[in-house]
Design a protein around this motif. Sequence first.
Motif, PDB file in Angstrom:
ATOM      1  N   GLY A   1       1.928   1.961  -6.601  1.00  0.00           N
ATOM      2  CA  GLY A   1       0.763   1.810  -5.726  1.00  0.00           C
ATOM      3  C   GLY A   1      -0.443   1.364  -6.524  1.00  0.00           C
ATOM      4  N   GLY A   2      -1.556   2.057  -6.334  1.00  0.00           N
ATOM      5  CA  GLY A   2      -2.792   1.702  -7.016  1.00  0.00           C
ATOM      6  C   GLY A   2      -3.963   2.199  -6.204  1.00  0.00           C
TER       7      GLY A   2
ATOM      8  N   CYS B   1      -4.507   0.608  -2.236  1.00  0.00           N
ATOM      9  CA  CYS B   1      -3.414   0.468  -1.266  1.00  0.00           C
ATOM     10  C   CYS B   1      -3.766   0.955   0.122  1.00  0.00           C
ATOM     11  CB  CYS B   1      -2.123   1.104  -1.766  1.00  0.00           C
ATOM     12  SG  CYS B   1      -2.340   2.621  -2.580  1.00  0.00           S
ATOM     13  N   LEU B   2      -4.891   1.646   0.279  1.00  0.00           N
ATOM     14  CA  LEU B   2      -5.291   2.029   1.635  1.00  0.00           C
ATOM     15  C   LEU B   2      -5.390   0.768   2.501  1.00  0.00           C
ATOM     16  CD1 LEU B   2      -6.151   4.341   3.458  1.00  0.00           C
ATOM     17  CD2 LEU B   2      -8.499   4.029   2.696  1.00  0.00           C
ATOM     18  N   LYS B   3      -5.898  -0.295   1.914  1.00  0.00           N
ATOM     19  CA  LYS B   3      -6.028  -1.546   2.662  1.00  0.00           C
ATOM     20  C   LYS B   3      -4.835  -2.481   2.460  1.00  0.00           C
ATOM     21  CE  LYS B   3      -9.085  -5.465   3.423  1.00  0.00           C
ATOM     22  NZ  LYS B   3     -10.338  -6.112   3.054  1.00  0.00           N
TER      23      LYS B   3
ATOM     24  N   ASN C   1       5.181  -3.298   0.346  1.00  0.00           N
ATOM     25  CA  ASN C   1       4.528  -4.073   1.393  1.00  0.00           C
ATOM     26  C   ASN C   1       4.114  -5.462   0.916  1.00  0.00           C
ATOM     27  OD1 ASN C   1       3.078  -0.987   1.550  1.00  0.00           O
ATOM     28  ND2 ASN C   1       4.390  -1.638   3.217  1.00  0.00           N
TER      29      ASN C   1
ATOM     30  N   HIS D   1      -6.772   9.450  -4.846  1.00  0.00           N
ATOM     31  CA  HIS D   1      -7.022   8.486  -3.781  1.00  0.00           C
ATOM     32  C   HIS D   1      -7.098   9.263  -2.467  1.00  0.00           C
ATOM     33  CE1 HIS D   1      -5.707   6.031  -7.065  1.00  0.00           C
ATOM     34  NE2 HIS D   1      -4.434   6.344  -6.928  1.00  0.00           N
TER      35      HIS D   1
ATOM     36  N   GLY E   1      -8.186   8.561   0.581  1.00  0.00           N
ATOM     37  CA  GLY E   1      -7.869   7.928   1.867  1.00  0.00           C
ATOM     38  C   GLY E   1      -6.428   8.119   2.247  1.00  0.00           C
ATOM     39  N   ASP E   2      -5.527   8.151   1.261  1.00  0.00           N
ATOM     40  CA  ASP E   2      -4.113   8.279   1.581  1.00  0.00           C
ATOM     41  C   ASP E   2      -3.513   9.599   1.099  1.00  0.00           C
ATOM     42  OD1 ASP E   2      -3.848   7.768  -1.160  1.00  0.00           O
ATOM     43  OD2 ASP E   2      -3.641   5.627  -0.819  1.00  0.00           O
TER      44      ASP E   2
ATOM     45  N   ASN F   1      -3.046  10.849  -1.809  1.00  0.00           N
ATOM     46  CA  ASN F   1      -2.282  10.834  -3.072  1.00  0.00           C
ATOM     47  C   ASN F   1      -3.114  11.501  -4.176  1.00  0.00           C
ATOM     48  OD1 ASN F   1      -0.816   8.167  -5.121  1.00  0.00           O
ATOM     49  ND2 ASN F   1      -0.387  10.339  -5.045  1.00  0.00           N
TER      50      ASN F   1
ATOM     51  N   GLU G   1       3.338   7.764  -6.040  1.00  0.00           N
ATOM     52  CA  GLU G   1       3.418   6.409  -6.604  1.00  0.00           C
ATOM     53  C   GLU G   1       4.044   6.344  -7.998  1.00  0.00           C
ATOM     54  OE1 GLU G   1      -0.577   4.886  -6.704  1.00  0.00           O
ATOM     55  OE2 GLU G   1      -1.337   6.484  -7.960  1.00  0.00           O
TER      56      GLU G   1
ATOM     57  N   ALA H   1      -6.313  11.237   9.759  1.00  0.00           N
ATOM     58  CA  ALA H   1      -5.343  10.951   8.700  1.00  0.00           C
ATOM     59  C   ALA H   1      -4.534   9.700   9.019  1.00  0.00           C
ATOM     60  CB  ALA H   1      -4.406  12.143   8.521  1.00  0.00           C
TER      61      ALA H   1
ATOM     62  N   ARG I   1       8.418  -1.696   9.737  1.00  0.00           N
ATOM     63  CA  ARG I   1       8.920  -1.241   8.429  1.00  0.00           C
ATOM     64  C   ARG I   1       7.789  -0.831   7.490  1.00  0.00           C
ATOM     65  NH1 ARG I   1       8.573  -4.507   3.944  1.00  0.00           N
ATOM     66  NH2 ARG I   1      10.595  -4.056   3.044  1.00  0.00           N
ATOM     67  N   ASP I   2       6.636  -1.504   7.636  1.00  0.00           N
ATOM     68  CA  ASP I   2       5.504  -1.223   6.759  1.00  0.00           C
ATOM     69  C   ASP I   2       4.660  -0.053   7.245  1.00  0.00           C
ATOM     70  OD1 ASP I   2       5.751  -3.558   4.848  1.00  0.00           O
ATOM     71  OD2 ASP I   2       5.674  -4.615   6.754  1.00  0.00           O
TER      72      ASP I   2
ATOM     73  N   MET J   1       1.070   8.828   3.629  1.00  0.00           N
ATOM     74  CA  MET J   1       1.042   7.373   3.468  1.00  0.00           C
ATOM     75  C   MET J   1       1.642   6.877   2.178  1.00  0.00           C
ATOM     76  SD  MET J   1      -2.423   5.840   4.827  1.00  0.00           S
ATOM     77  CE  MET J   1      -3.195   6.752   6.114  1.00  0.00           C
ATOM     78  N   LYS J   2       1.569   7.696   1.139  1.00  0.00           N
ATOM     79  CA  LYS J   2       2.176   7.242  -0.107  1.00  0.00           C
ATOM     80  C   LYS J   2       3.277   8.209  -0.481  1.00  0.00           C
ATOM     81  CE  LYS J   2      -0.448   5.394  -3.466  1.00  0.00           C
ATOM     82  NZ  LYS J   2      -1.685   5.443  -4.279  1.00  0.00           N
ATOM     83  N   ASN J   3       4.480   7.684  -0.605  1.00  0.00           N
ATOM     84  CA  ASN J   3       5.633   8.546  -0.809  1.00  0.00           C
ATOM     85  C   ASN J   3       6.733   7.735  -1.474  1.00  0.00           C
ATOM     86  OD1 ASN J   3       7.782  10.284  -0.622  1.00  0.00           O
ATOM     87  ND2 ASN J   3       7.511  10.745   1.548  1.00  0.00           N
ATOM     88  N   VAL J   4       7.035   8.039  -2.714  1.00  0.00           N
ATOM     89  CA  VAL J   4       8.132   7.337  -3.385  1.00  0.00           C
ATOM     90  C   VAL J   4       9.179   8.354  -3.843  1.00  0.00           C
ATOM     91  CG1 VAL J   4       6.740   5.368  -4.095  1.00  0.00           C
ATOM     92  CG2 VAL J   4       6.891   7.322  -5.616  1.00  0.00           C
TER      93      VAL J   4
ATOM     94  N   LYS K   1      12.940   2.350   5.533  1.00  0.00           N
ATOM     95  CA  LYS K   1      12.989   0.892   5.711  1.00  0.00           C
ATOM     96  C   LYS K   1      14.397   0.445   6.084  1.00  0.00           C
ATOM     97  CE  LYS K   1       8.815  -0.283   3.580  1.00  0.00           C
ATOM     98  NZ  LYS K   1       8.467   1.141   3.314  1.00  0.00           N
TER      99      LYS K   1
ATOM    100  N   LYS L   1       2.143   5.348  10.342  1.00  0.00           N
ATOM    101  CA  LYS L   1       0.751   5.132   9.973  1.00  0.00           C
ATOM    102  C   LYS L   1       0.129   4.311  11.098  1.00  0.00           C
ATOM    103  CE  LYS L   1      -1.930   2.455   6.618  1.00  0.00           C
ATOM    104  NZ  LYS L   1      -1.853   1.643   5.386  1.00  0.00           N
TER     105      LYS L   1
END
Lengths: 477, 368
Positions: free
Chosen positions: A161-162, A165-167, A173, A380, A382-383, A385, A424, B54, B118-119, B141-144, B151, B169
């Motif tokens: 990520g980084g 990535c919120l946007k 992706n 981060h 917004g998301d 993380n 991430e 959220a 998917r996104d 939102m972020k999950n690895v 997907k 999301k």
Amino acid sequence: MQMPEPDARVLSIKPQLVKRLREVLPEDAVIDAPEETRAYECDALTAYRCPPLCAVLPSSTQEVSDVLRICHELGVPVVPRGSGTSLAGGALPTADSVILGVARMTEVLEIDYADRVIRVQTGRTNLSVTGAVEEGDFFYAPDPSSQLACAIAGNIAMNSGGAHCLKYGVTTNNLMGVTLVQMDGTVVEIGGAHLDAGGLDLLGVICGSEGQLGVVTEATLRILRKPEGARPVLIGFDSNEVAGRCVSDIIKAGILPVAIEFMDRPCIRATEDFAKAGYPDCEALLIVEVEGSPAEIDDQLARIIEIARRHDPVELRESKSAEESARIWLGRKSAFGAMGQINDYMCLDGTIPVSELPYVLRRIGEMSAEYGLGVGNVFHAGDGNMHPLILFDANKPGDLEKCEAFGADILKLCVEVGGCLTGEHGVGIEKRDLMSHQYRDVDLEAQMAVKDVFDPKWLLNPAKVFPLPVSAGRRAG
Amino acid sequence: MRPESEDELAEMVRAANGPLRVRGGGTRDIGAPVQGEVVETGGLSGVTLYEPGALTLVAKAGTPVAEIEAMLGAEGQRLAFEPMDHRVLLGTEGEPTLGGVASANVSGPRRISVGAPRDFMLGVRFVDGAGRVVSNGGRVMKNVTGYDLVKLMAGSWGTLGVLTEISLKVLPAPETEATLVIPGLVAETAVAAMSRALGSPFEVSGAAHGVAGTCLRVEGFESQVRYRTAQLTELLTGFGAPQVLEAVDSRALWRRIADVEELATDAGDVWRLSVRPSQAPGLVQQMRADQVLLDWGGGLIWARVPEGTDLRARLEGFGGHATLIRAGAETRSRLAVFQPEPAPVAALTAGLRQKFDPRGILNPGILG
């Protein structure tokens, strides 16, 4: 942390293996001398080290295919490696494995501004992908903080990520196609310069599979036109709860900032001592950045500031120039370095629902007191993380173990409140043994079934991601 | 069969001794015809969690899309991937469900800027072909954490499992929007204009070319939309003077584009091709279609051809895929509805289906 015992049979065939690898690779692309394999003994998770049997540095998809075919025939495990910047031990070798590094595969194969894609070999670094399209005013969006060094291969393996990535989303992706070499040497083309899959979304499952399904040698990536500009506002609060509510209100107001960064008091203080960015001494600090033309930025920042005012901030500093922006970002960008000045630290990566932010921060504070280890939070917002940085002293016996236990407790807390172990960085070996806290056996079984299809002998990066007892039967086979 | 709970569904799948046809709202009769007992997901319905702050929503798979969109609308949010309503093109009835949108990975014009289901899918629960209840991903939102089966399930057409719950999301809906319409361009010039717009910093969120002309959408706050409209007009000077559609007209236009309305009325088979945008003009020429609509800046071609036409046979090799979306049962049995895969990819697909559905009972044959 435990790794499987090296396979004596594999260790014993090293001379035969090296000879066969030299038949398909140039002399200097096979590294087998013990003093040289040491360079590959760890990645950025330096607490764990083990030199591999040997390392290979192929220069083309064909060479990668040849190497994998040979290792497949001989039943030798392979650990793929990008730039070795994984914080999760994704590229940690075992003594009976071959490190397959893509560092020599750095070419740009195609740039197409009209179709907004770039195709690269995956040894290329993240930042140099943007570098390749900068003259066209384009950029590659995912921006992990290791972007100067980390390779696209590793980004794809970990779905990196980084901050933005919120946007713009994360790697998955922005990844449109790959050339994947399977463990048996089969070369597969998946996706390309078009969108979505015609059949099953194999690209979606390959991205983030931590080098366990195949070696990605080439990638087609989406590139975007650079925004006209970007500017942040810094907002300080006297409580984490209020800062959390402010984040939520900004999002609910229909504004989608490109980044919302959060720092708590321990982190703010450490940073201030170190970088002197002029941050206020407060409980929580937000940096909210928006993009667009100067007028668009003014307009969005005005909306954000109006929302922030409703929450009685102790500080509000809107950047009006590039210089002021740099100053606001200075502290945030120095945060890891600042914490490192105080002591050794371990950086965690759990994600939580943003609504749970105040509760989780309070619990981390309580646990910090119980363990007697300091912790700073920078993340981060917004998301959701989080990146808690736990401070410990590597020279003090028992401190590392205490830190690991504290870290595991924080990650379990993330899962308890509806979040996950890693946002991430990836599972690797670091979070491998915690996987059963997030997933039931049947869930892990479904994931492992995917590996069964791509790599039936379980030779690719085998002792990662899944708890060893859970994957034991497969690895033995 | 119409299970009322995930457990009941799992029990039904375990007990099944023949093929099953998985159905949400029944509005997307796409794919090779499937023989089998129908399993409807309508009993698994309802939004179980919605946190606007959220940007997260969790709903059971049988939840009507309209119910979700209404709930989001009340908070000024939306499903950003703008799912196509296939009832218009296919003449079907019923209520599209979230599970259907996810299983077919159904997006719309905004796919070009924000992505497809998917996104936006953060997590899934599903019952696989052996009747096992599997969970993957989550609601963050972020999950690895582990492999991304979310997907894999998106766009799998019910062949790997029956979805029971999906976390998404969602995004804020913009204050307003506007569309520039440039009349009179041929495909080649239209794609060039769309590429220039999409390659600008003005965040174009729709780029299509059809009967209305070449359409470019911008969204945002009122002042942003005004600014971006002016900038794009200037950028595209060489392509002709655009007409500007304000919010209401713009919204109506993109609904019609998303649903491929202009290809719906006349008879004929309808194909959908995902291609590299710059290849679109050449492909359009080769396909000799009766009518064509370009979306995604040229990356998506909708083509209507006479019934029974094997469109793929008219096209020289292209990087992308062609799907036969609307045709009679006979044509769908005869021609591959989905793009045939190269052997190594087909082997992976077959391997995955075998693992997730060992008895081969979930929508057998639907992918051809």
